[in-house]
Design a protein around this motif. Structure first.
Motif, PDB file in Angstrom:
ATOM      1  N   ILE A  42      18.979  17.901  41.524  1.00 28.40           N
ATOM      2  CA  ILE A  42      17.806  17.415  40.798  1.00 28.40           C
ATOM      3  C   ILE A  42      16.687  17.086  41.780  1.00 28.40           C
ATOM      4  O   ILE A  42      15.530  17.478  41.586  1.00 28.40           O
ATOM      5  CB  ILE A  42      18.165  16.170  39.957  1.00 28.40           C
ATOM      6  N   VAL A  43      17.025  16.365  42.838  1.00 22.33           N
ATOM      7  CA  VAL A  43      16.028  16.006  43.855  1.00 22.33           C
ATOM      8  C   VAL A  43      15.524  17.257  44.560  1.00 22.33           C
ATOM      9  O   VAL A  43      14.319  17.393  44.813  1.00 22.33           O
ATOM     10  CB  VAL A  43      16.640  15.017  44.869  1.00 22.33           C
ATOM     11  N   ASP A  45      15.275  20.300  43.401  1.00 17.72           N
ATOM     12  CA  ASP A  45      14.355  21.031  42.519  1.00 17.72           C
ATOM     13  C   ASP A  45      13.016  20.312  42.401  1.00 17.72           C
ATOM     14  O   ASP A  45      11.956  20.955  42.385  1.00 17.72           O
ATOM     15  CB  ASP A  45      14.971  21.197  41.125  1.00 17.72           C
ATOM     16  N   ASP A  46      13.054  18.984  42.313  1.00 14.20           N
ATOM     17  CA  ASP A  46      11.818  18.212  42.165  1.00 14.20           C
ATOM     18  C   ASP A  46      10.897  18.370  43.376  1.00 14.20           C
ATOM     19  O   ASP A  46       9.672  18.373  43.237  1.00 14.20           O
ATOM     20  CB  ASP A  46      12.138  16.723  41.976  1.00 14.20           C
ATOM     21  N   ILE A  47      11.495  18.509  44.550  1.00 15.44           N
ATOM     22  CA  ILE A  47      10.695  18.531  45.779  1.00 15.44           C
ATOM     23  C   ILE A  47      10.368  19.941  46.243  1.00 15.44           C
ATOM     24  O   ILE A  47       9.215  20.261  46.547  1.00 15.44           O
ATOM     25  CB  ILE A  47      11.406  17.762  46.907  1.00 15.44           C
ATOM     26  N   LEU A  50       8.245  23.164  44.146  1.00 14.74           N
ATOM     27  CA  LEU A  50       6.792  23.080  43.933  1.00 14.74           C
ATOM     28  C   LEU A  50       6.131  24.329  44.484  1.00 14.74           C
ATOM     29  O   LEU A  50       6.645  24.981  45.388  1.00 14.74           O
ATOM     30  CB  LEU A  50       6.235  21.839  44.635  1.00 14.74           C
ATOM     31  N   LYS A  58       4.888  18.268  49.376  1.00 12.63           N
ATOM     32  CA  LYS A  58       6.244  18.491  49.875  1.00 12.63           C
ATOM     33  C   LYS A  58       6.471  17.725  51.170  1.00 12.63           C
ATOM     34  O   LYS A  58       7.525  17.118  51.376  1.00 12.63           O
ATOM     35  CB  LYS A  58       6.487  19.981  50.116  1.00 12.63           C
ATOM     36  N   SER A  61       6.957  14.149  50.567  1.00 12.47           N
ATOM     37  CA  SER A  61       8.295  13.928  50.015  1.00 12.47           C
ATOM     38  C   SER A  61       9.358  14.031  51.107  1.00 12.47           C
ATOM     39  O   SER A  61      10.357  13.309  51.079  1.00 12.47           O
ATOM     40  CB  SER A  61       8.581  14.949  48.910  1.00 12.47           C
ATOM     41  N   ASP A 219      10.264   7.324  42.462  1.00 11.01           N
ATOM     42  CA  ASP A 219      11.043   8.290  41.688  1.00 11.01           C
ATOM     43  C   ASP A 219      12.435   7.677  41.494  1.00 11.01           C
ATOM     44  O   ASP A 219      13.178   7.503  42.468  1.00 11.01           O
ATOM     45  CB  ASP A 219      11.129   9.614  42.460  1.00 11.01           C
ATOM     46  N   THR A 221      15.214   8.794  40.237  1.00  8.91           N
ATOM     47  CA  THR A 221      16.351   9.637  40.633  1.00  8.91           C
ATOM     48  C   THR A 221      16.523   9.629  42.137  1.00  8.91           C
ATOM     49  O   THR A 221      17.643   9.516  42.653  1.00  8.91           O
ATOM     50  CB  THR A 221      16.153  11.083  40.136  1.00  8.91           C
TER      51      THR A 221
END
Length: 376
Positions: A42-43, A45-47, A50, A58, A61, A219, A221
């Motif tokens: 999940i992390v 994909d979130d980062i 993009l 990015k 992050s 965030d 998550t």
């Protein structure tokens, strides 16, 4: 080498038997590992999914991942992202005027070996060569700029100026508790004490989790993953400290030495933690801690209980690396050499089981340096 040291003084370390009493189960590791593996995609994909136009986001992050102790989970993605970013660095920074963003980019890229030029900070100067006074109001940017200073080299003269500039304005803030939010105040105080780049990454993660937890734009998550990951760290660390403490307490060789020999199990382990904090380096931390314990042991034996001729004989014996030559040693020096031999034999067995070579000459040289009576 299996006689217990129960009859020795227990005040040789302030920790006593604390870590021996910590319950650790393999199931605890398994539960945390599974929870971490659920959140990692999940992390990721979130980062990292993009678009290429969000590369600055990015990098910001990635800084979060480093500070929270999570970067080792995403090494391939981070290296690939930063490689592409550095190829476009001129384009990325041309119109960037935010001190915080530039400072984070500088820190992250240099962390991963990309030599982003420090001249990028020239844009924050007035025509008179001094840094702009308006920067002082940007507390978050100033703190990140201060952290960036510690990635400088001898050729980054502008960072020398930046060090004086940021310290001049951050130090008063650290003393004025009402000027800024408590969360930021604590981060400034920590940084002024030891900058992140020079601190143990495990401690940085622990401190930054507390900071990030109070950020409005956090965030959830990512924060949950960081907390689970740090608990995973803690389990490994407790297990390592338990093993090292048991190992030290069960060494019969120390029974032959006076009671005032220092027991520095936790300190030796922490020195190893500073080098590598990730769970996969657990064996390396244990081995390094034992080496540091050996060096501390030798330092005490030689400085407190050995004459110069006796210590010279010990050094000669270690350099020869001949067990039979040990008969030339007396008293504590003989016990010291027996300890050296015991530790190195254990190392050989461990590394042989790992199918790795044993760099004996290099480690002997390190031990000799710490025992040589001719060194000041």
């Amino acid at each position: 080498m299996e006689t217990r040291r129960d009859d020795l003084d227990q005040d040789t370390t302030q920790w006593g038997d604390h870590f021996l009493s910590v319950p650790i189960n393999d199931s605890d590791f398994d539960v945390l590992a599974r929870e971490i593996e659920v959140l990692k995609p999940i992390v990721r994909d979130d980062i990292f999914t993009l678009s290429s136009y969000a590369i600055k986001k990015k990098i910001l992050s990635i800084h979060l991942l480093i500070s929270l102790g999570l970067s080792y989970h995403f090494q391939n993605e981070i290296e690939e992202t930063l490689k592409h970013a550095f190829e476009r660095i001129d384009e990325l920074v041309t119109d960037e005027t935010d001190l915080y963003t530039i400072s984070i980019m500088f820190r992250v890229l240099r962390t991963y070996g990309h030599n982003m030029l420090s001249d990028v900070f020239s844009r924050f100067k007035e025509n008179n060569g001094k840094f702009k006074e308006c920067l002082i109001k940007d507390v978050k940017g100033m703190l990140s700029f201060y952290e960036a200073v510690h990635f400088g080299t001898t050729n980054d003269h502008i960072l020398d100026e930046a060090s004086s500039f940021t310290l001049e304005h951050l130090e008063p803030l650290a003393m004025c508790q009402r000027a800024i939010p408590p969360n930021m105040l604590k981060l400034i105080q920590k940084a002024l004490h030891i900058p992140q780049h020079r601190n143990s990454q495990a401690l940085v993660a622990r401190e930054y989790i507390s900071f990030y937890e109070n950020e409005e734009d956090r965030d959830e998550t990512l924060l949950k993953l960081a907390k689970l990951n740090f608990k995973f760290f803690q389990l490994h660390y407790f297990q390592e400290l338990k093993l090292i403490t048991m190992w030290w307490r069960e060494l019969s060789i120390t029974l032959n030495l006076p009671r005032n020999i220092k027991e520095r199990t936790v300190e030796s382990w922490f020195a190893a933690l500073v080098i590598n904090f990730e769970p996969q380096f657990s064996l390396g931390r244990i081995m390094s801690a034992k080496l540091y314990l050996l060096i501390t042991f030798l330092d005490d034996a030689c400085d407190i209980h050995g004459s110069i001729p006796e210590v010279a004989s010990l050094v000669n014996c270690i350099e020869r690396w001949e067990p039979d030559y040990m008969e030339n040693l007396q008293g504590h020096m003989k016990s010291s050499f027996q300890f050296v031999m015991y530790v190195f034999k254990e190392y050989e067995e461990i590394l042989r089981s790992q199918e790795r070579s044993f760099m004996l000459d290099k480690m002997i040289e390190e031990v000799v340096i710490y025992t040589n009576p001719n060194d000041s």
